[in-house]
Design a protein around this motif. Structure first.
Motif, mmCIF file in Angstrom:
data_model
loop_
_atom_site.group_PDB
_atom_site.id
_atom_site.type_symbol
_atom_site.label_atom_id
_atom_site.label_comp_id
_atom_site.label_asym_id
_atom_site.label_seq_id
_atom_site.Cartn_x
_atom_site.Cartn_y
_atom_site.Cartn_z
ATOM 1 N N THR A 1 -3.595 -10.417 -3.673
ATOM 2 C CA THR A 1 -4.427 -11.605 -3.874
ATOM 3 C C THR A 1 -3.924 -12.473 -5.037
ATOM 4 O OG1 THR A 1 -5.893 -10.379 -5.342
ATOM 5 C CG2 THR A 1 -6.473 -10.409 -3.007
ATOM 6 N N VAL B 1 -2.738 -1.489 3.880
ATOM 7 C CA VAL B 1 -3.795 -1.801 2.897
ATOM 8 C C VAL B 1 -5.069 -2.101 3.682
ATOM 9 C CG1 VAL B 1 -2.215 -2.761 1.166
ATOM 10 C CG2 VAL B 1 -3.141 -4.244 2.956
ATOM 11 N N SER C 1 -0.353 -0.937 -8.662
ATOM 12 C CA SER C 1 -0.016 0.005 -9.742
ATOM 13 C C SER C 1 1.298 -0.381 -10.409
ATOM 14 C CB SER C 1 0.123 1.424 -9.178
ATOM 15 O OG SER C 1 -1.032 1.784 -8.500
ATOM 16 N N ILE D 1 2.814 -5.639 -6.930
ATOM 17 C CA ILE D 1 2.329 -6.895 -6.349
ATOM 18 C C ILE D 1 0.833 -6.757 -6.079
ATOM 19 C CG2 ILE D 1 2.264 -8.186 -4.169
ATOM 20 C CD1 ILE D 1 5.178 -8.186 -4.017
ATOM 21 N N ASP D 2 0.091 -7.798 -6.450
ATOM 22 C CA ASP D 2 -1.309 -7.853 -6.023
ATOM 23 C C ASP D 2 -1.360 -8.812 -4.837
ATOM 24 O OD1 ASP D 2 -3.978 -8.363 -5.596
ATOM 25 O OD2 ASP D 2 -4.485 -8.384 -7.724
ATOM 26 N N LEU E 1 -7.141 -7.543 3.286
ATOM 27 C CA LEU E 1 -5.976 -8.114 2.581
ATOM 28 C C LEU E 1 -4.892 -8.616 3.542
ATOM 29 C CD1 LEU E 1 -5.584 -5.428 -0.251
ATOM 30 C CD2 LEU E 1 -6.571 -7.725 -0.466
ATOM 31 N N LYS F 1 -4.907 -0.050 11.715
ATOM 32 C CA LYS F 1 -6.283 -0.137 12.192
ATOM 33 C C LYS F 1 -7.230 -0.014 10.993
ATOM 34 C CE LYS F 1 -8.427 4.246 13.093
ATOM 35 N NZ LYS F 1 -9.017 5.222 13.959
ATOM 36 N N GLY G 1 0.843 -1.202 0.000
ATOM 37 C CA GLY G 1 0.000 0.000 0.000
ATOM 38 C C GLY G 1 0.870 1.241 0.000
ATOM 39 N N GLY G 2 2.088 1.115 -0.551
ATOM 40 C CA GLY G 2 3.062 2.210 -0.548
ATOM 41 C C GLY G 2 2.633 3.403 -1.371
ATOM 42 N N ARG H 1 0.813 10.368 3.143
ATOM 43 C CA ARG H 1 0.643 11.474 4.096
ATOM 44 C C ARG H 1 1.518 11.332 5.337
ATOM 45 N NH1 ARG H 1 -3.583 12.661 6.787
ATOM 46 N NH2 ARG H 1 -4.691 10.719 6.457
ATOM 47 N N GLY I 1 -0.615 4.450 -1.283
ATOM 48 C CA GLY I 1 -1.905 4.865 -0.714
ATOM 49 C C GLY I 1 -1.816 6.146 0.107
ATOM 50 N N TYR J 1 3.926 8.269 13.748
ATOM 51 C CA TYR J 1 4.214 7.147 12.851
ATOM 52 C C TYR J 1 5.705 6.860 12.757
ATOM 53 C CZ TYR J 1 -0.516 6.334 11.300
ATOM 54 O OH TYR J 1 -1.834 5.981 11.265
HETATM 55 P P1 NAP Z 1 -5.781 3.815 0.302
HETATM 56 O O1 NAP Z 1 -5.435 5.243 0.085
HETATM 57 O O2 NAP Z 1 -7.043 3.275 -0.308
HETATM 58 O O3 NAP Z 1 -4.545 2.959 -0.209
HETATM 59 C C1 NAP Z 1 -4.608 1.570 -0.329
HETATM 60 C C2 NAP Z 1 -3.276 1.065 -0.842
HETATM 61 O O4 NAP Z 1 -3.368 -0.336 -0.989
HETATM 62 C C3 NAP Z 1 -2.875 1.623 -2.192
HETATM 63 O O5 NAP Z 1 -1.485 1.770 -2.236
HETATM 64 C C4 NAP Z 1 -3.317 0.532 -3.160
HETATM 65 O O6 NAP Z 1 -2.568 0.636 -4.329
HETATM 66 C C5 NAP Z 1 -2.985 -0.708 -2.326
HETATM 67 N N1 NAP Z 1 -3.770 -1.864 -2.689
HETATM 68 C C6 NAP Z 1 -5.115 -1.965 -2.824
HETATM 69 N N2 NAP Z 1 -5.455 -3.228 -3.174
HETATM 70 C C7 NAP Z 1 -4.308 -3.929 -3.239
HETATM 71 C C8 NAP Z 1 -4.005 -5.285 -3.558
HETATM 72 N N3 NAP Z 1 -4.961 -6.170 -3.874
HETATM 73 N N4 NAP Z 1 -2.720 -5.676 -3.521
HETATM 74 C C9 NAP Z 1 -1.734 -4.795 -3.209
HETATM 75 N N5 NAP Z 1 -1.960 -3.502 -2.903
HETATM 76 C C10 NAP Z 1 -3.237 -3.085 -2.920
HETATM 77 O O7 NAP Z 1 -5.868 3.457 1.856
HETATM 78 P P2 NAP Z 1 -5.137 4.199 3.070
HETATM 79 O O8 NAP Z 1 -5.983 5.342 3.488
HETATM 80 O O9 NAP Z 1 -3.726 4.447 2.714
HETATM 81 O O10 NAP Z 1 -5.263 3.109 4.224
HETATM 82 C C11 NAP Z 1 -4.416 1.978 4.302
HETATM 83 C C12 NAP Z 1 -4.665 1.261 5.623
HETATM 84 O O11 NAP Z 1 -4.368 2.157 6.681
HETATM 85 C C13 NAP Z 1 -6.125 0.841 5.851
HETATM 86 O O12 NAP Z 1 -6.144 -0.323 6.615
HETATM 87 C C14 NAP Z 1 -6.694 1.994 6.675
HETATM 88 O O13 NAP Z 1 -7.788 1.582 7.464
HETATM 89 C C15 NAP Z 1 -5.499 2.327 7.536
HETATM 90 N N6 NAP Z 1 -5.492 3.694 8.062
HETATM 91 C C16 NAP Z 1 -5.456 4.763 7.221
HETATM 92 C C17 NAP Z 1 -5.419 6.043 7.746
HETATM 93 C C18 NAP Z 1 -5.337 7.254 6.853
HETATM 94 O O14 NAP Z 1 -5.214 8.353 7.386
HETATM 95 N N7 NAP Z 1 -5.367 7.110 5.533
HETATM 96 C C19 NAP Z 1 -5.440 6.234 9.134
HETATM 97 C C20 NAP Z 1 -5.474 5.118 9.972
HETATM 98 C C21 NAP Z 1 -5.489 3.856 9.411
HETATM 99 P P3 NAP Z 1 -3.026 -0.009 -5.735
HETATM 100 O O15 NAP Z 1 -4.440 0.429 -5.983
HETATM 101 O O16 NAP Z 1 -2.034 0.492 -6.691
HETATM 102 O O17 NAP Z 1 -2.931 -1.485 -5.549
#
Ligand code: NAP
Length: 484
Positions: free
Chosen positions: A96, A120, A52, A93-94, A124, A148, A17-18, A25, A20, A413
């Motif tokens: 799944t 992610v 990606s 990498i996917d 997953l 979380k 999820g690098g 952020r 995401g 973090y």
């Molecule tokens: P996000 O923006 O939706 O990012 C998800 C990441 O996962 C993307 O890099 C996506 O890239 C990758 N991904 C999705 N499906 C995948 C797959 N099948 N295989 C490999 N990579 C996959 O989500 P996020 O906000 O960063 O959140 C990530 C995690 O942190 C979640 O569990 C969320 O609950 C937790 N969290 C987030 C925050 C926050 O502030 N954002 C705060 C607390 C906790 P691709 O689409 O390129 O695969």
């Protein structure tokens, strides 16, 4: 004051999820800050992984933009940023699928710390754990970092723990609650256990009550569909507020070790009494002019999910018998402020003539804004005219007391990731803690669902529903003002 940065061992950190939101952020700008302080060894590497189709150069561009958008003053250090970016790699990498795993295995180095950050969706986590194992990538010393939410109830948390346990020992699993990485939260333990002043008073003989507030000014933002299935209880209370409560209420551990601290926190969670329904207030914010209501924000006009919750809890043990803990959190409130306040009891006897006011010592631990600690003490009002008493704060705002160090030491973090590399689990939740927390919150949530509990409406920019004031007033107490 010059901060001491203790370098960590050489490492390979893979961020699933690098690309995401969280990685861009928080995680990657934070790692750049650590790199800039010299804490990351020169050879350490960060490997982004997601579906990606990027190469190393594409990922480095993405991280440069992330640092420029979300980084602090360090982003102007372009020379260091260039050096940092050289430490980055990317593999498509996917989680799944089976592609990309062999390349990841080939990239990983032996003899360095290996950590895998699961940034992610939680659905997953199991796929990642299984494939890291099946492709021979994870070793018995590898660490995984899990974001979380960790489950949405006891059953799902148990299932998730069981899935991870198939491939990793508990000592390899780092469940993040970023509140535990905040400087002030750790300072709470230092203040409590490092000073002779507080511990003798830290019990129901001297503490009238404790208030924990985590107030946000923002609404649900772009997370509407996720949040509406969760609500403030699952999103904030079950993890962040309970962790803060544990740190206040726990017994001193014999040493500041990961299992010793977590054993004591677990005892607190297990000592929490079930909460009676009239000791909880749920709320939802109303529309305010142009600013939409909660229901409009989540696009669910029939939603009964709470964007605010306030509650009175009891820890049933010798130390805290009769000292209530009031918890409150919500969105679209009047300020962005997180604070723990330990409110001490009144003096039993007033010796100053004419003094009818209630003077109380209050130890307030501010998580935001202006991280710091202040102790309200009673002094004589300056000037002639007799002994008039006033309450003033003995204020230790870290930025004032520690200068630049306070600024540079802050983000949760980056601290927690360095703890992962060091192998220090003290500030991470253990599986049994998470399960115990759900075991306590599940009946509350099930009760709401069973009786279709309707949240009270509250004005945006307020301190929450009127009923939450009453929760305190009934006990002859009041919430501290939400500042910030
Ligand atoms: P996000 O923006 O939706 O990012 C998800 C990441 O996962 C993307 O890099 C996506 O890239 C990758 N991904 C999705 N499906 C995948 C797959 N099948 N295989 C490999 N990579 C996959 O989500 P996020 O906000 O960063 O959140 C990530 C995690 O942190 C979640 O569990 C969320 O609950 C937790 N969290 C987030 C925050 C926050 O502030 N954002 C705060 C607390 C906790 P691709 O689409 O390129 O695969």
């Amino acid at each position: 004051m010059v901060s001491r940065v203790i370098p960590v061992d050489d490492f390979d950190l893979v961020i699933f999820g690098g690309t995401g939101d969280l990685a861009r952020r928080k995680i990657l700008p934070g790692l750049f800050r650590r790199f800039r302080t010299g804490q990351m060894p020169a050879d350490s590497r960060i490997i982004g992984a997601a579906r990606s189709e990027l190469d190393d150069a594409g990922f480095r561009d993405l991280v440069r933009e992330a640092v420029e958008e979300f980084g602090g003053e360090e982003k102007s250090d372009t020379q260091m940023l260039d050096q940092f970016l050289e430490r980055l790699h990317y593999i498509a990498i996917d989680a799944t699928g089976e592609d990309g795993w062999a390349a990841l295995r080939d990239l990983m180095r032996d003899g360095v710390v290996q950590a895998f950050y699961f940034s992610v969706a939680p659905s997953l986590f199991g796929d990642l754990a299984e494939r890291l194992h099946d492709h021979g990538i994870a070793t018995p010393d590898s660490r995984i970092v899990v974001e979380k939410p960790f489950g949405r109830d006891l059953a799902s948390a148990q299932a998730l723990n069981a899935t991870l346990a198939e491939h990793f020992d508990e000592r390899q699993i780092y469940r993040i609650d970023h509140y535990l990485g905040k400087e002030t939260v750790q300072n709470l333990m230092a203040v409590r256990f490092g000073n002779v002043l507080f511990e003798p008073l830290w019990n129901s003989h001297y503490v009238d009550h404790v208030q924990i507030t985590v107030a946000e000014t923002v609404g649900v933002g772009g997370r509407g569909s996720y949040y509406d299935k969760s609500g403030a209880m699952r999103d904030m209370v079950q993890n962040h507020l309970m962790q803060l409560l544990c740190l206040i209420a726990m017994e001193p551990p014999s040493v500041f070790g990961a299992n010793e601290v977590r054993d004591e926190k677990l005892k607190v969670i297990r000592a929490l009494q079930p909460v009676e329904s009239h000791h909880i207030v749920r709320g939802q914010y109303e529309a305010d002019g142009e600013s939409p209501s909660y229901r409009a924000d989540v696009e669910n006009q029939r939603s009964f999910t709470e964007s605010f919750v306030a509650m009175k809890c009891h820890v049933s043990n010798w130390r805290w018998a009769d000292t209530p803990f009031y918890l409150r959190t919500g969105k679209k409130l009047k300020g962005r402020a997180s604070e723990i306040a330990v409110v001490f009891k009144d003096l039993g006897h007033k010796m100053f003539e004419g003094d009818t006011a209630r003077h109380r010592n209050i130890l307030a631990i501010r998580l935001q804004p202006n991280e710091g600690i202040d102790l309200q003490v009673t002094i004589k009002e300056p000037g002639p005219g007799g002994m008039r008493l006033i309450d003033v704060p003995l204020d230790m705002t870290f930025a004032d007391a520690l200068g630049e160090d306070a600024e540079s030491a802050t983000d949760a973090y980056e601290r927690l990731i360095m703890d992962v590399i060091r192998g220090n689990q003290t500030l991470f939740m253990r599986g049994d803690e998470v399960e115990a927390a759900w075991a306590w919150t599940d009946p509350i949530i099930e009760g709401w669902e069973a009786r279709n509990d309707v949240p009270k409406l509250y004005d945006q920019g307020s301190a929450g529903p009127e009923d939450s004031m009453m929760l305190m007033h009934r006990d002859g107490r009041r919430w501290r003002e939400i500042k910030g």
